[in-house]
Design an enzyme around this catalytic site. Structure first.
Site, mmCIF file in Angstrom:
data_model
loop_
_atom_site.group_PDB
_atom_site.id
_atom_site.type_symbol
_atom_site.label_atom_id
_atom_site.label_comp_id
_atom_site.label_asym_id
_atom_site.label_seq_id
_atom_site.Cartn_x
_atom_site.Cartn_y
_atom_site.Cartn_z
ATOM 1 N N GLY A 1 0.728 -1.109 0.186
ATOM 2 C CA GLY A 1 -0.077 0.026 0.079
ATOM 3 C C GLY A 1 0.780 1.241 -0.127
ATOM 4 O O GLY A 1 2.009 1.333 0.439
ATOM 5 N N THR A 2 0.403 2.551 -0.334
ATOM 6 C CA THR A 2 1.082 3.565 -0.733
ATOM 7 C C THR A 2 0.853 4.564 0.300
ATOM 8 O O THR A 2 0.921 4.711 1.491
ATOM 9 C CB THR A 2 1.253 3.932 -2.235
ATOM 10 O OG1 THR A 2 -0.113 3.858 -2.774
ATOM 11 C CG2 THR A 2 2.228 2.882 -2.783
ATOM 12 N N THR A 3 -0.053 5.618 -0.309
ATOM 13 C CA THR A 3 -0.057 6.925 0.413
ATOM 14 C C THR A 3 -1.177 7.073 1.476
ATOM 15 O O THR A 3 -2.312 6.820 0.700
ATOM 16 C CB THR A 3 0.055 7.989 -0.716
ATOM 17 O OG1 THR A 3 0.818 7.725 -1.601
ATOM 18 C CG2 THR A 3 -0.012 9.402 -0.060
#
Length: 282
Positions: free
Chosen positions: A53-55
């Site tokens: 997952g990122t931001t």
């Protein structure tokens, strides 16, 4: 209690004798292999083999706090998912956003949700916001071995402080590092691969005392800016109707904004930027 009595009830003494309020501690005694951090991991880097997952972004407003996350997960240079959920309600008064190894992070969130519910049932009261933040820090610390092999989980935590003093903002944000370090953020925060761009955006649009609507737009704009510069962050997708997940936490509790609400904000930002671009060309 004898083993015979325990056997008739279907539970071993470990299930019936413990009175602690930590479900994680209980699980560490009766079934430690079920804890994410207790499982053996290969002695080689695994980061590019698992979706990440990122931001995630969060910001306070006048009366509470907001958290949002994009929908993209990546695996190396590939997009592994376009519609992953990265922001979850931890309980009625707090939310958690995940960045890092998606599978371990989601499992940690579910365990954390049970941890808070278990405490409330055993103690008959809601754990304080500082207590919730510290419990999460301990769970992250337990995943340190996997983090060293590239399977780090670095969440963002936010909630409404029921014990906040009069005149003090009840919306609070906590960030973490892979060792379980716990840091309270002021005003806004971001984590993940696009966090640098999101934080720069929030720095320009956020200010103390924002209304809930203004802070919501600020978060969506920060995710929009992060997606513009970070390939691992997914922007609003009107074709697939995939929009950032946003939670608002105030005196009424944690509420997830609907896709229609977020889509309207995203459309407004797109329209404003399109108009600005047209004016510059003219």
């Amino acid at each position: 209690m004898s083993d015979q009595i325990a056997g008739r009830s279907g539970f071993t003494p470990a299930y019936l004798d413990r009175v602690g309020s930590s479900f994680t501690d209980f699980l560490g005694t009766v079934a430690p292999d079920l804890l994410p951090g207790r499982r053996p991991v290969p002695a080689v880097p695994m980061g590019d083999m698992a979706p990440h997952g990122t931001t995630i972004v969060a910001a306070t407003f006048d009366g509470g706090v907001l958290m949002g996350g994009d929908r993209r997960a990546t695996m190396g240079n590939l997009i592994s998912s376009r519609d992953i959920e990265k922001v979850y309600a931890a309980d009625s008064w707090s939310v958690i956003g995940i960045a890092g190894a998606a599978g371990i992070a989601i499992e940690m969130v579910r365990l954390y949700q049970v941890e808070l519910e278990h405490y409330e049932k055993i103690e008959g009261m809601v754990l304080s916001l500082d207590g919730k933040a510290n419990r999460l820090a301990a769970m992250i610390r337990g995943n340190l071995g996997a983090a060293m092999q590239g399977l780090a989980v670095v969440p963002l935590f936010a909630g409404y402080d029921l014990d906040a003093a009069e005149g003090v903002s009840p919306g609070r944000i906590f960030s973490y590092d892979v060792t379980g370090g716990n840091y309270e953020e002021r005003g806004y925060a971001s984590v993940g691969s696009g966090s640098l761009f999101a934080r720069s955006s929030l720095k320009k649009t956020w200010r103390p005392g924002l209304s809930a609507d203004a802070a919501t737009r600020s978060l969506v704009e920060a995710l929009y800016d992060a997606a513009d510069d970070d390939s691992a962050t997914g922007g609003p997708d009107s074709v697939r109707r995939l929009y950032p997940i946003l939670y608002r936490i105030d005196a009424e509790g944690a509420v997830r904004l609907t896709d229609d609400e977020v889509a309207e904000i995203a459309a407004s930002i797109t329209a404003d930027r399109s108009a600005g671009a047209a004016n510059r060309e003219a």
